[in-house]
Scaffold this motif. Sequence first.
Motif, PDB file in Angstrom:
ATOM      1  N   ASP A   1      41.811  37.366  41.749  1.00 31.71           N
ATOM      2  CA  ASP A   1      43.000  37.648  40.941  1.00 31.71           C
ATOM      3  C   ASP A   1      44.221  37.829  41.994  1.00 31.71           C
ATOM      4  O   ASP A   1      45.249  37.200  41.782  1.00 31.71           O
ATOM      5  CB  ASP A   1      43.106  38.880  39.968  1.00 31.71           C
ATOM      6  CG  ASP A   1      44.180  38.811  39.081  1.00 31.71           C
ATOM      7  OD1 ASP A   1      44.718  37.878  38.618  1.00 31.71           O
ATOM      8  OD2 ASP A   1      44.513  39.971  38.674  1.00 31.71           O
ATOM      9  N   ASP A   2      43.947  38.776  43.007  1.00 32.58           N
ATOM     10  CA  ASP A   2      44.981  38.878  44.050  1.00 32.58           C
ATOM     11  C   ASP A   2      45.488  37.898  44.766  1.00 32.58           C
ATOM     12  O   ASP A   2      46.318  37.755  45.281  1.00 32.58           O
ATOM     13  CB  ASP A   2      44.447  40.116  44.886  1.00 32.58           C
ATOM     14  CG  ASP A   2      44.135  41.620  44.173  1.00 32.58           C
ATOM     15  OD1 ASP A   2      44.760  41.640  43.194  1.00 32.58           O
ATOM     16  OD2 ASP A   2      43.782  42.473  44.814  1.00 32.58           O
ATOM     17  N   ASN A   3      44.502  36.864  45.034  1.00 30.89           N
ATOM     18  CA  ASN A   3      44.762  35.877  45.773  1.00 30.89           C
ATOM     19  C   ASN A   3      45.269  34.515  44.943  1.00 30.89           C
ATOM     20  O   ASN A   3      44.947  33.357  45.488  1.00 30.89           O
ATOM     21  CB  ASN A   3      43.566  35.414  46.794  1.00 30.89           C
ATOM     22  CG  ASN A   3      43.468  36.468  47.960  1.00 30.89           C
ATOM     23  OD1 ASN A   3      44.411  36.524  48.597  1.00 30.89           O
ATOM     24  ND2 ASN A   3      42.524  37.298  47.847  1.00 30.89           N
ATOM     25  N   LYS A   4      45.572  34.548  43.958  1.00 36.61           N
ATOM     26  CA  LYS A   4      46.043  33.592  42.731  1.00 36.61           C
ATOM     27  C   LYS A   4      45.020  32.431  42.458  1.00 36.61           C
ATOM     28  O   LYS A   4      45.160  31.456  42.299  1.00 36.61           O
ATOM     29  CB  LYS A   4      47.333  32.894  43.562  1.00 36.61           C
ATOM     30  CG  LYS A   4      48.474  33.930  43.634  1.00 36.61           C
ATOM     31  CD  LYS A   4      49.682  33.198  44.200  1.00 36.61           C
ATOM     32  CE  LYS A   4      51.123  33.919  44.248  1.00 36.61           C
ATOM     33  NZ  LYS A   4      51.052  34.989  45.059  1.00 36.61           N
ATOM     34  N   GLY A   5      43.700  33.079  42.034  1.00 33.45           N
ATOM     35  CA  GLY A   5      42.756  32.134  41.662  1.00 33.45           C
ATOM     36  C   GLY A   5      43.172  31.991  40.251  1.00 33.45           C
ATOM     37  O   GLY A   5      43.806  32.896  39.495  1.00 33.45           O
ATOM     38  N   GLU A   6      42.724  30.820  39.623  1.00 31.48           N
ATOM     39  CA  GLU A   6      43.149  30.567  38.079  1.00 31.48           C
ATOM     40  C   GLU A   6      42.051  30.479  37.352  1.00 31.48           C
ATOM     41  O   GLU A   6      41.016  30.327  37.645  1.00 31.48           O
ATOM     42  CB  GLU A   6      43.903  29.123  38.248  1.00 31.48           C
ATOM     43  CG  GLU A   6      45.274  29.275  39.032  1.00 31.48           C
ATOM     44  CD  GLU A   6      46.005  28.015  39.130  1.00 31.48           C
ATOM     45  OE1 GLU A   6      45.410  26.744  38.651  1.00 31.48           O
ATOM     46  OE2 GLU A   6      47.163  28.032  39.388  1.00 31.48           O
ATOM     47  N   GLU A   7      42.489  30.773  35.869  1.00 31.70           N
ATOM     48  CA  GLU A   7      41.201  30.807  35.025  1.00 31.70           C
ATOM     49  C   GLU A   7      40.027  31.263  35.308  1.00 31.70           C
ATOM     50  O   GLU A   7      39.018  30.659  35.291  1.00 31.70           O
ATOM     51  CB  GLU A   7      41.214  29.185  34.528  1.00 31.70           C
ATOM     52  CG  GLU A   7      42.201  28.490  34.076  1.00 31.70           C
ATOM     53  CD  GLU A   7      42.001  27.052  33.576  1.00 31.70           C
ATOM     54  OE1 GLU A   7      40.997  26.731  33.029  1.00 31.70           O
ATOM     55  OE2 GLU A   7      43.049  26.214  33.721  1.00 31.70           O
ATOM     56  N   ILE A   8      40.030  32.424  35.724  1.00 33.17           N
ATOM     57  CA  ILE A   8      38.944  33.397  36.154  1.00 33.17           C
ATOM     58  C   ILE A   8      38.038  33.670  35.029  1.00 33.17           C
ATOM     59  O   ILE A   8      38.489  34.221  33.958  1.00 33.17           O
ATOM     60  CB  ILE A   8      39.425  34.531  36.907  1.00 33.17           C
ATOM     61  CG1 ILE A   8      40.114  34.312  38.045  1.00 33.17           C
ATOM     62  CG2 ILE A   8      37.932  35.326  37.287  1.00 33.17           C
ATOM     63  CD1 ILE A   8      40.839  35.373  38.838  1.00 33.17           C
ATOM     64  N   LEU A   9      36.778  33.356  34.978  1.00 31.96           N
ATOM     65  CA  LEU A   9      36.024  33.387  33.734  1.00 31.96           C
ATOM     66  C   LEU A   9      34.602  34.209  34.249  1.00 31.96           C
ATOM     67  O   LEU A   9      33.939  33.705  35.213  1.00 31.96           O
ATOM     68  CB  LEU A   9      35.494  32.156  33.171  1.00 31.96           C
ATOM     69  CG  LEU A   9      34.290  32.077  32.240  1.00 31.96           C
ATOM     70  CD1 LEU A   9      34.934  32.834  30.914  1.00 31.96           C
ATOM     71  CD2 LEU A   9      34.090  30.795  31.861  1.00 31.96           C
ATOM     72  N   THR A  10      34.246  35.271  33.455  1.00 31.68           N
ATOM     73  CA  THR A  10      32.905  36.001  33.935  1.00 31.68           C
ATOM     74  C   THR A  10      32.000  35.320  32.874  1.00 31.68           C
ATOM     75  O   THR A  10      32.132  35.598  31.977  1.00 31.68           O
ATOM     76  CB  THR A  10      33.012  37.195  34.214  1.00 31.68           C
ATOM     77  OG1 THR A  10      33.657  37.968  33.187  1.00 31.68           O
ATOM     78  CG2 THR A  10      34.007  37.736  35.363  1.00 31.68           C
ATOM     79  N   ILE A  11      30.570  35.264  33.277  1.00 30.13           N
ATOM     80  CA  ILE A  11      29.394  35.235  32.462  1.00 30.13           C
ATOM     81  C   ILE A  11      28.381  35.973  32.636  1.00 30.13           C
ATOM     82  O   ILE A  11      27.858  36.110  33.863  1.00 30.13           O
ATOM     83  CB  ILE A  11      29.096  33.588  32.391  1.00 30.13           C
ATOM     84  CG1 ILE A  11      30.139  32.731  32.218  1.00 30.13           C
ATOM     85  CG2 ILE A  11      27.839  33.636  31.469  1.00 30.13           C
ATOM     86  CD1 ILE A  11      29.781  31.277  32.568  1.00 30.13           C
TER      87      ILE A  11
ATOM     88  N   ASN B   1      39.249  28.643  39.489  1.00 28.52           N
ATOM     89  CA  ASN B   1      39.744  27.402  39.959  1.00 28.52           C
ATOM     90  C   ASN B   1      40.943  27.823  41.120  1.00 28.52           C
ATOM     91  O   ASN B   1      41.535  28.920  41.006  1.00 28.52           O
ATOM     92  CB  ASN B   1      40.912  26.900  39.088  1.00 28.52           C
ATOM     93  CG  ASN B   1      40.370  25.991  37.878  1.00 28.52           C
ATOM     94  OD1 ASN B   1      39.051  25.708  37.700  1.00 28.52           O
ATOM     95  ND2 ASN B   1      41.027  25.367  36.990  1.00 28.52           N
ATOM     96  N   GLY B   2      41.060  26.737  41.936  1.00 26.42           N
ATOM     97  CA  GLY B   2      42.185  26.939  42.839  1.00 26.42           C
ATOM     98  C   GLY B   2      43.066  25.558  42.707  1.00 26.42           C
ATOM     99  O   GLY B   2      42.494  24.515  41.960  1.00 26.42           O
ATOM    100  N   ARG B   3      44.167  25.606  42.939  1.00 29.79           N
ATOM    101  CA  ARG B   3      45.070  24.400  42.675  1.00 29.79           C
ATOM    102  C   ARG B   3      44.747  23.217  43.552  1.00 29.79           C
ATOM    103  O   ARG B   3      44.811  21.990  43.137  1.00 29.79           O
ATOM    104  CB  ARG B   3      46.611  24.810  42.910  1.00 29.79           C
ATOM    105  CG  ARG B   3      47.259  25.496  41.751  1.00 29.79           C
ATOM    106  CD  ARG B   3      48.373  26.064  41.833  1.00 29.79           C
ATOM    107  NE  ARG B   3      48.255  27.368  42.227  1.00 29.79           N
ATOM    108  CZ  ARG B   3      49.037  28.045  42.877  1.00 29.79           C
ATOM    109  NH1 ARG B   3      50.155  27.604  43.274  1.00 29.79           N
ATOM    110  NH2 ARG B   3      48.829  29.359  43.485  1.00 29.79           N
ATOM    111  N   SER B   4      44.179  23.378  44.714  1.00 27.46           N
ATOM    112  CA  SER B   4      43.999  22.241  45.646  1.00 27.46           C
ATOM    113  C   SER B   4      42.686  22.481  46.458  1.00 27.46           C
ATOM    114  O   SER B   4      42.055  23.650  46.344  1.00 27.46           O
ATOM    115  CB  SER B   4      44.987  22.132  46.652  1.00 27.46           C
ATOM    116  OG  SER B   4      45.096  23.247  47.387  1.00 27.46           O
TER     117      SER B   4
END
Length: 172
Positions: free
Chosen positions: A72-82, A98-101
């Motif tokens: 989250d601090d490093n701009k990870g996207e759509e973080i999901l925990t299972i 996700n990462g953008r690239s």
Amino acid sequence: MQKKLPAKKLKAEPAETIAEKPKRARAKKVAEETVAAEPAPKKSRAKPKAKKKAGPTDGAKVLLDLVVKTLDDNKGEEILTIDLAGKSSIADFMVIANGRSGRQVTALANYVVDAIAKAGLPPCRTEGKSAGDWVLIDAGDVIVHLFRPEVREFYKLEKMWQADFRPEAEHE
């Protein structure tokens, strides 16, 4: 010339002690035979204690929080925990993000591995960092999957792990 060795002094034992020695040896032998002839103790018929349900440990939750906060601090996207309790024995939790690239995916993987190392936890194993499409981090109790958005959409990993699969329902 040979040296004479001093004569050993023998301890004089009382006559009654000498006479008792064979009796003690026999008594010891009889005692050993008696112990060997006794049957083994019976096993308890009590029911074994119920085992605790396998669930995440406190260490796994701390590791999960560290991974999610780092992403989250490093701009990870759509973080999901299972939560994998009851689904798999490979880990307690799975994190998908996700990462953008490809470059950001690799950077996120490096941030996570560094954060785990700084926390003093055992080292992680990583796969796929060179390509940057899909990076897998095995941190022991937490498995982390980092994707580019197109790759995540293609594999749909979260759909597979979140499905409520019941083998007994298949046979009905």
